[in-house]
Design a protein around this motif. Structure first.
Motif, PDB file in Angstrom:
ATOM      1  N   GLU A 145      -5.092   0.241  -1.737  1.00  0.00           N
ATOM      2  CA  GLU A 145      -5.048  -1.207  -1.486  1.00  0.00           C
ATOM      3  C   GLU A 145      -4.270  -1.926  -2.586  1.00  0.00           C
ATOM      4  O   GLU A 145      -3.515  -2.870  -2.311  1.00  0.00           O
ATOM      5  N   ILE A 146      -4.430  -1.499  -3.836  1.00  0.00           N
ATOM      6  CA  ILE A 146      -3.676  -2.132  -4.928  1.00  0.00           C
ATOM      7  C   ILE A 146      -2.178  -1.866  -4.759  1.00  0.00           C
ATOM      8  O   ILE A 146      -1.353  -2.777  -4.906  1.00  0.00           O
ATOM      9  N   LEU A 147      -1.831  -0.633  -4.423  1.00  0.00           N
ATOM     10  CA  LEU A 147      -0.412  -0.307  -4.222  1.00  0.00           C
ATOM     11  C   LEU A 147       0.185  -1.136  -3.100  1.00  0.00           C
ATOM     12  O   LEU A 147       1.327  -1.623  -3.196  1.00  0.00           O
ATOM     13  N   GLN A 148      -0.576  -1.320  -2.042  1.00  0.00           N
ATOM     14  CA  GLN A 148      -0.057  -2.095  -0.908  1.00  0.00           C
ATOM     15  C   GLN A 148       0.082  -3.583  -1.265  1.00  0.00           C
ATOM     16  O   GLN A 148       0.995  -4.256  -0.791  1.00  0.00           O
ATOM     17  N   ARG A 149      -0.814  -4.085  -2.116  1.00  0.00           N
ATOM     18  CA  ARG A 149      -0.671  -5.490  -2.555  1.00  0.00           C
ATOM     19  C   ARG A 149       0.586  -5.643  -3.418  1.00  0.00           C
ATOM     20  O   ARG A 149       1.288  -6.654  -3.321  1.00  0.00           O
ATOM     21  N   ILE A 150       0.866  -4.650  -4.261  1.00  0.00           N
ATOM     22  CA  ILE A 150       2.091  -4.698  -5.074  1.00  0.00           C
ATOM     23  C   ILE A 150       3.315  -4.704  -4.174  1.00  0.00           C
ATOM     24  O   ILE A 150       4.244  -5.506  -4.353  1.00  0.00           O
ATOM     25  N   GLU A 151       3.314  -3.830  -3.180  1.00  0.00           N
ATOM     26  CA  GLU A 151       4.455  -3.749  -2.262  1.00  0.00           C
ATOM     27  C   GLU A 151       4.643  -5.062  -1.506  1.00  0.00           C
ATOM     28  O   GLU A 151       5.763  -5.582  -1.393  1.00  0.00           O
ATOM     29  N   LYS A 152       3.537  -5.618  -1.037  1.00  0.00           N
ATOM     30  CA  LYS A 152       3.610  -6.862  -0.276  1.00  0.00           C
ATOM     31  C   LYS A 152       4.152  -7.997  -1.142  1.00  0.00           C
ATOM     32  O   LYS A 152       4.937  -8.833  -0.671  1.00  0.00           O
ATOM     33  N   GLU A 153       3.778  -8.000  -2.417  1.00  0.00           N
ATOM     34  CA  GLU A 153       4.204  -9.084  -3.306  1.00  0.00           C
ATOM     35  C   GLU A 153       5.707  -9.047  -3.554  1.00  0.00           C
ATOM     36  O   GLU A 153       6.379 -10.075  -3.479  1.00  0.00           O
ATOM     37  N   TYR A 154       6.256  -7.854  -3.853  1.00  0.00           N
ATOM     38  CA  TYR A 154       7.699  -7.843  -4.137  1.00  0.00           C
ATOM     39  C   TYR A 154       8.535  -7.911  -2.863  1.00  0.00           C
ATOM     40  O   TYR A 154       9.727  -8.201  -2.912  1.00  0.00           O
ATOM     41  N   GLN A 155       7.917  -7.657  -1.714  1.00  0.00           N
ATOM     42  CA  GLN A 155       8.657  -7.794  -0.449  1.00  0.00           C
ATOM     43  C   GLN A 155       8.725  -9.248   0.009  1.00  0.00           C
ATOM     44  O   GLN A 155       9.570  -9.590   0.833  1.00  0.00           O
TER      45      GLN A 155
END
Length: 304
Positions: A145-155
């Motif tokens: 979930e943390i990795l996906q939040r990071i991805e969503k933020e820079y996208q």
């Protein structure tokens, strides 16, 4: 001899994996199931100029890392620091494809943030691959979930808040990894206590050697190498199991041996210091007093 690749940028590794260019030049989250190694490659060695965090599943059937195969088939979390040499052997016959996530993080992304310094305090970036973190299902969900939040933020559209938000997520991720490693030191009891038993035997044999003045006192890197684990992993493991660092553990064993010689032999303090690998008896006496609050002579006198 196989070629050693040097991946200087995130783009280099994306290109090698057959992936589109990263959406951000300094940070990238990759769906590992989409990674494709060149078909003719069975062994791969590389150095990269950025951090890698790898959360993988089903890696056991697919890879050996150097001489150290993974011993777990569920979620495995590994950390790699810049300039770390990695060696991967790929089993071309496996029918199971690994899955999971990769986080690529260039040090420049951390510039002028507290994490640029604190990330170096997380010792697991210096662990060997076979010292990876074996996650429970719940722990794997937290990390994912943390990795996906990071991805969503820079996208999303980057603004002045974006870097801070991503840095916060990275800090959460590292803190959780630290917590899960502490749990692993306690829950993998058999493996960890086997290491402790080997360490005890190793030090007992070392201090029983009659040539200690030539060999000198055992160092932390030497002990870790003999146990085939990294110095940082050994130190963190001992901290959890015994409350001592590796150096403290070595000193405790040394003092045990010194007490034995003081009580069971008529050797002088200088002869005992020499026999235990000290060039100068003053150094031995100073360490003995620091550990026991007595000089060697006071300790011996107390026995009478």
């Amino acid at each position: 001899m196989s070629h050693t690749y040097h991946f200087r940028s995130l783009q280099d590794l994306h290109r090698y994996y057959g992936l589109p260019q990263p959406e951000h030049p300094l940070i990238s989250v990759i769906d590992y199931s989409k990674v494709k190694y060149p078909e003719d490659v069975c062994e791969l060695k590389w150095i990269q100029d950025f951090y890698i965090l790898a959360l993988k599943r089903n890696v056991q059937a697919k890879f050996n890392y150097g001489q150290q195969p993974y011993d777990f088939d569920s979620g495995v979390l590994s950390f790699f620091a810049p300039q770390q040499l990695l060696q991967v052997e790929i089993n071309p016959d496996t029918q199971i494809e690994p899955s999971g996530w990769l986080l690529l993080l260039h040090p420049d992304f951390l510039w002028n943030t507290p994490l640029a310094k604190t990330i170096k305090s997380y010792n697991f970036f210096q662990y060997k691959v076979n010292e990876a973190l074996f996650l429970s299902e719940k722990e794997e969900k937290v990390i994912t979930e943390i990795l996906q939040r990071i991805e969503k933020e820079y996208q999303s559209n980057m603004d002045k808040f974006s870097q801070s938000l991503i840095i916060n997520q990275l800090e959460y991720l590292l803190i959780y990894a630290d917590r899960f490693y502490q749990r692993q030191f306690l829950t993998r009891k058999i493996t960890n206590h086997q290491i402790l038993a080997k360490l005890e035997l190793l030090l007992n044999n070392y201090f029983a050697d009659e040539n200690l003045i030539i060999k000198g006192l055992p160092t932390v890197p030497f002990i870790a190498s003999e146990l085939n684990i990294s110095p940082n992993y050994l130190s963190n493991l001992l901290k959890v199991l015994t409350g001592q660092s590796t150096q403290q553990f070595i000193h405790e064993k040394l003092i045990e041996k010194a007490k034995e010689k003081l009580s069971a032999t008529s050797l002088s303090v200088s002869e005992i210091a020499y026999a235990l690998g000290f060039e100068h008896s003053q150094s031995f006496s100073k360490l003995f007093k620091a550990k026991t609050h007595l000089t060697p002579i006071e300790f011996r006198a107390g026995l009478n």
